[in-house]
Motif scaffolding. Structure first.
Motif, PDB file in Angstrom:
ATOM      1  N   GLU A   1      16.354  56.974 -16.070  1.00 40.88           N
ATOM      2  CA  GLU A   1      15.026  56.468 -15.724  1.00 40.88           C
ATOM      3  C   GLU A   1      15.130  55.687 -14.426  1.00 40.88           C
ATOM      4  O   GLU A   1      16.170  55.679 -13.786  1.00 40.88           O
ATOM      5  CB  GLU A   1      14.502  55.584 -16.859  1.00 40.88           C
ATOM      6  CG  GLU A   1      15.433  54.415 -17.186  1.00 40.88           C
ATOM      7  CD  GLU A   1      15.093  53.737 -18.505  1.00 40.88           C
ATOM      8  OE1 GLU A   1      14.216  52.855 -18.472  1.00 40.88           O
ATOM      9  OE2 GLU A   1      15.680  54.095 -19.523  1.00 40.88           O
ATOM     10  N   ASP A   2      14.066  55.030 -14.055  1.00 42.12           N
ATOM     11  CA  ASP A   2      14.090  54.179 -12.870  1.00 42.12           C
ATOM     12  C   ASP A   2      15.192  53.129 -13.037  1.00 42.12           C
ATOM     13  O   ASP A   2      15.301  52.500 -14.097  1.00 42.12           O
ATOM     14  CB  ASP A   2      12.730  53.501 -12.687  1.00 42.12           C
ATOM     15  CG  ASP A   2      12.729  52.541 -11.513  1.00 42.12           C
ATOM     16  OD1 ASP A   2      12.622  53.010 -10.368  1.00 42.12           O
ATOM     17  OD2 ASP A   2      12.863  51.323 -11.760  1.00 42.12           O
ATOM     18  N   ILE A   3      15.988  52.942 -12.007  1.00 42.11           N
ATOM     19  CA  ILE A   3      17.157  52.054 -12.079  1.00 42.11           C
ATOM     20  C   ILE A   3      16.763  50.611 -12.419  1.00 42.11           C
ATOM     21  O   ILE A   3      17.424  49.946 -13.211  1.00 42.11           O
ATOM     22  CB  ILE A   3      18.003  52.134 -10.780  1.00 42.11           C
ATOM     23  CG1 ILE A   3      19.332  51.402 -10.937  1.00 42.11           C
ATOM     24  CG2 ILE A   3      17.244  51.586  -9.594  1.00 42.11           C
ATOM     25  CD1 ILE A   3      20.369  52.164 -11.671  1.00 42.11           C
ATOM     26  N   MET A   4      15.673  50.131 -11.852  1.00 42.67           N
ATOM     27  CA  MET A   4      15.252  48.748 -12.139  1.00 42.67           C
ATOM     28  C   MET A   4      14.694  48.617 -13.554  1.00 42.67           C
ATOM     29  O   MET A   4      14.894  47.594 -14.209  1.00 42.67           O
ATOM     30  CB  MET A   4      14.251  48.260 -11.099  1.00 42.67           C
ATOM     31  CG  MET A   4      14.860  48.055  -9.716  1.00 42.67           C
ATOM     32  SD  MET A   4      16.318  46.971  -9.682  1.00 42.67           S
ATOM     33  CE  MET A   4      15.570  45.375 -10.003  1.00 42.67           C
ATOM     34  N   ASP A   5      14.020  49.657 -14.036  1.00 42.24           N
ATOM     35  CA  ASP A   5      13.533  49.630 -15.419  1.00 42.24           C
ATOM     36  C   ASP A   5      14.711  49.577 -16.391  1.00 42.24           C
ATOM     37  O   ASP A   5      14.692  48.818 -17.362  1.00 42.24           O
ATOM     38  CB  ASP A   5      12.662  50.850 -15.723  1.00 42.24           C
ATOM     39  CG  ASP A   5      11.309  50.811 -15.028  1.00 42.24           C
ATOM     40  OD1 ASP A   5      10.905  49.733 -14.543  1.00 42.24           O
ATOM     41  OD2 ASP A   5      10.659  51.874 -14.966  1.00 42.24           O
ATOM     42  N   ARG A   6      15.723  50.387 -16.123  1.00 42.31           N
ATOM     43  CA  ARG A   6      16.894  50.390 -17.005  1.00 42.31           C
ATOM     44  C   ARG A   6      17.625  49.052 -16.916  1.00 42.31           C
ATOM     45  O   ARG A   6      18.072  48.516 -17.944  1.00 42.31           O
ATOM     46  CB  ARG A   6      17.845  51.537 -16.652  1.00 42.31           C
ATOM     47  CG  ARG A   6      19.082  51.582 -17.515  1.00 42.31           C
ATOM     48  CD  ARG A   6      18.760  51.781 -18.988  1.00 42.31           C
ATOM     49  NE  ARG A   6      19.978  51.689 -19.776  1.00 42.31           N
ATOM     50  CZ  ARG A   6      20.046  51.213 -21.009  1.00 42.31           C
ATOM     51  NH1 ARG A   6      18.949  50.810 -21.642  1.00 42.31           N
ATOM     52  NH2 ARG A   6      21.199  51.159 -21.644  1.00 42.31           N
TER      53      ARG A   6
ATOM     54  N   ALA B   1      16.331  46.193 -16.338  1.00 43.92           N
ATOM     55  CA  ALA B   1      15.522  45.229 -17.098  1.00 43.92           C
ATOM     56  C   ALA B   1      15.749  45.386 -18.600  1.00 43.92           C
ATOM     57  O   ALA B   1      15.824  44.396 -19.336  1.00 43.92           O
ATOM     58  CB  ALA B   1      14.043  45.391 -16.747  1.00 43.92           C
ATOM     59  N   GLU B   2      15.876  46.632 -19.073  1.00 42.60           N
ATOM     60  CA  GLU B   2      16.166  46.871 -20.492  1.00 42.60           C
ATOM     61  C   GLU B   2      17.517  46.272 -20.879  1.00 42.60           C
ATOM     62  O   GLU B   2      17.646  45.625 -21.919  1.00 42.60           O
ATOM     63  CB  GLU B   2      16.183  48.377 -20.793  1.00 42.60           C
ATOM     64  CG  GLU B   2      14.846  49.033 -20.796  1.00 42.60           C
ATOM     65  CD  GLU B   2      14.954  50.548 -20.976  1.00 42.60           C
ATOM     66  OE1 GLU B   2      16.077  51.070 -21.201  1.00 42.60           O
ATOM     67  OE2 GLU B   2      13.909  51.217 -20.902  1.00 42.60           O
TER      68      GLU B   2
ATOM     69  N   PHE C   1      24.464  42.627 -12.777  1.00 36.41           N
ATOM     70  CA  PHE C   1      24.914  43.702 -11.904  1.00 36.41           C
ATOM     71  C   PHE C   1      24.990  44.940 -12.787  1.00 36.41           C
ATOM     72  O   PHE C   1      25.811  45.003 -13.692  1.00 36.41           O
ATOM     73  CB  PHE C   1      26.287  43.385 -11.295  1.00 36.41           C
ATOM     74  CG  PHE C   1      26.239  42.328 -10.232  1.00 36.41           C
ATOM     75  CD1 PHE C   1      26.245  42.667  -8.900  1.00 36.41           C
ATOM     76  CD2 PHE C   1      26.183  40.984 -10.577  1.00 36.41           C
ATOM     77  CE1 PHE C   1      26.189  41.688  -7.906  1.00 36.41           C
ATOM     78  CE2 PHE C   1      26.132  40.005  -9.594  1.00 36.41           C
ATOM     79  CZ  PHE C   1      26.130  40.353  -8.267  1.00 36.41           C
ATOM     80  N   TYR C   2      24.116  45.911 -12.544  1.00 30.03           N
ATOM     81  CA  TYR C   2      24.022  47.121 -13.361  1.00 30.03           C
ATOM     82  C   TYR C   2      24.461  48.320 -12.527  1.00 30.03           C
ATOM     83  O   TYR C   2      23.954  48.535 -11.427  1.00 30.03           O
ATOM     84  CB  TYR C   2      22.576  47.323 -13.845  1.00 30.03           C
ATOM     85  CG  TYR C   2      22.377  48.652 -14.516  1.00 30.03           C
ATOM     86  CD1 TYR C   2      22.748  48.831 -15.837  1.00 30.03           C
ATOM     87  CD2 TYR C   2      21.844  49.728 -13.819  1.00 30.03           C
ATOM     88  CE1 TYR C   2      22.579  50.074 -16.457  1.00 30.03           C
ATOM     89  CE2 TYR C   2      21.672  50.958 -14.418  1.00 30.03           C
ATOM     90  CZ  TYR C   2      22.045  51.126 -15.733  1.00 30.03           C
ATOM     91  OH  TYR C   2      21.899  52.351 -16.332  1.00 30.03           O
ATOM     92  N   LEU C   3      25.390  49.100 -13.066  1.00 34.53           N
ATOM     93  CA  LEU C   3      25.868  50.298 -12.374  1.00 34.53           C
ATOM     94  C   LEU C   3      25.727  51.516 -13.274  1.00 34.53           C
ATOM     95  O   LEU C   3      26.111  51.468 -14.445  1.00 34.53           O
ATOM     96  CB  LEU C   3      27.349  50.173 -12.014  1.00 34.53           C
ATOM     97  CG  LEU C   3      27.735  49.365 -10.792  1.00 34.53           C
ATOM     98  CD1 LEU C   3      27.584  47.888 -11.078  1.00 34.53           C
ATOM     99  CD2 LEU C   3      29.171  49.661 -10.404  1.00 34.53           C
ATOM    100  N   ALA C   4      25.199  52.604 -12.717  1.00 33.89           N
ATOM    101  CA  ALA C   4      25.190  53.915 -13.360  1.00 33.89           C
ATOM    102  C   ALA C   4      26.095  54.790 -12.494  1.00 33.89           C
ATOM    103  O   ALA C   4      25.661  55.370 -11.500  1.00 33.89           O
ATOM    104  CB  ALA C   4      23.777  54.477 -13.450  1.00 33.89           C
ATOM    105  N   VAL C   5      27.370  54.853 -12.857  1.00 32.08           N
ATOM    106  CA  VAL C   5      28.388  55.356 -11.935  1.00 32.08           C
ATOM    107  C   VAL C   5      28.282  56.840 -11.613  1.00 32.08           C
ATOM    108  O   VAL C   5      28.473  57.228 -10.467  1.00 32.08           O
ATOM    109  CB  VAL C   5      29.815  54.992 -12.432  1.00 32.08           C
ATOM    110  CG1 VAL C   5      30.018  53.490 -12.398  1.00 32.08           C
ATOM    111  CG2 VAL C   5      30.100  55.535 -13.821  1.00 32.08           C
TER     112      VAL C   5
END
Length: 144
Positions: free
Chosen positions: A39-44, A46-47, A65-69
């Motif tokens: 989904e949108d990176i900022m939405d995820r 926030a979740e 700090f959120y990473l989707a590698v």
């Protein structure tokens, strides 16, 4: 995949960067790493922020700090307490500096640099008070 990207030594370096940054601030920093963000990176982000209960810090001064590698995406999300105090483009400046490291596959160094820059700003606005500060959130890296 997400967990395999960072060796045990890398993880220790990241945790040490978090602990060093938090040593001089009441702010809290967490790192969450997933393989994909559907989904949108900022939405995820926030979740995940809510899932990790980061919004429950006393001064609302937590930073994720959120990473989707595998998707080559990342986000930095600060709570309202810190966001009302930092310059408007502050998180984007940190992301740009981190991206320079990520482009050359230096993920640990990029994360540590971002955490350090974040810690400097947290220290300015939320200095450590040895009489009352506690570590409100775990320093460990979480994986999704």
């Amino acid at each position: 995949m997400a967990e395999r990207l960072f060796s045990e030594t890398d993880r220790k370096k990241i945790i040490e960067a978090i602990q060093l940054a938090e040593k001089e601030t009441s702010g809290e920093i967490q790192v969450h790493i997933e393989s994909h963000c559907g989904e949108d990176i900022m939405d995820r982000a926030a979740e995940v922020f809510e899932m990790l209960k980061m919004h429950k810090t006393q001064e609302r001064n937590a930073v994720l700090f959120y990473l989707a590698v595998e998707d080559h995406k990342f986000a930095i999300l600060g709570d309202c307490g810190i966001n009302r105090l930092v310059p408007e483009n502050f998180w984007e400046q940190i992301k740009e500096e981190m991206l320079q490291h990520f482009k050359v596959q230096a993920f640990t160094e990029g994360l540590c640099r971002g955490i350090s820059l974040c810690g400097q700003q947290l220290k300015t606005h939320f200095p450590f008070d040895e009489n009352g500060d506690i570590n409100e959130l775990p320093d460990e890296i979480s994986f999704g």
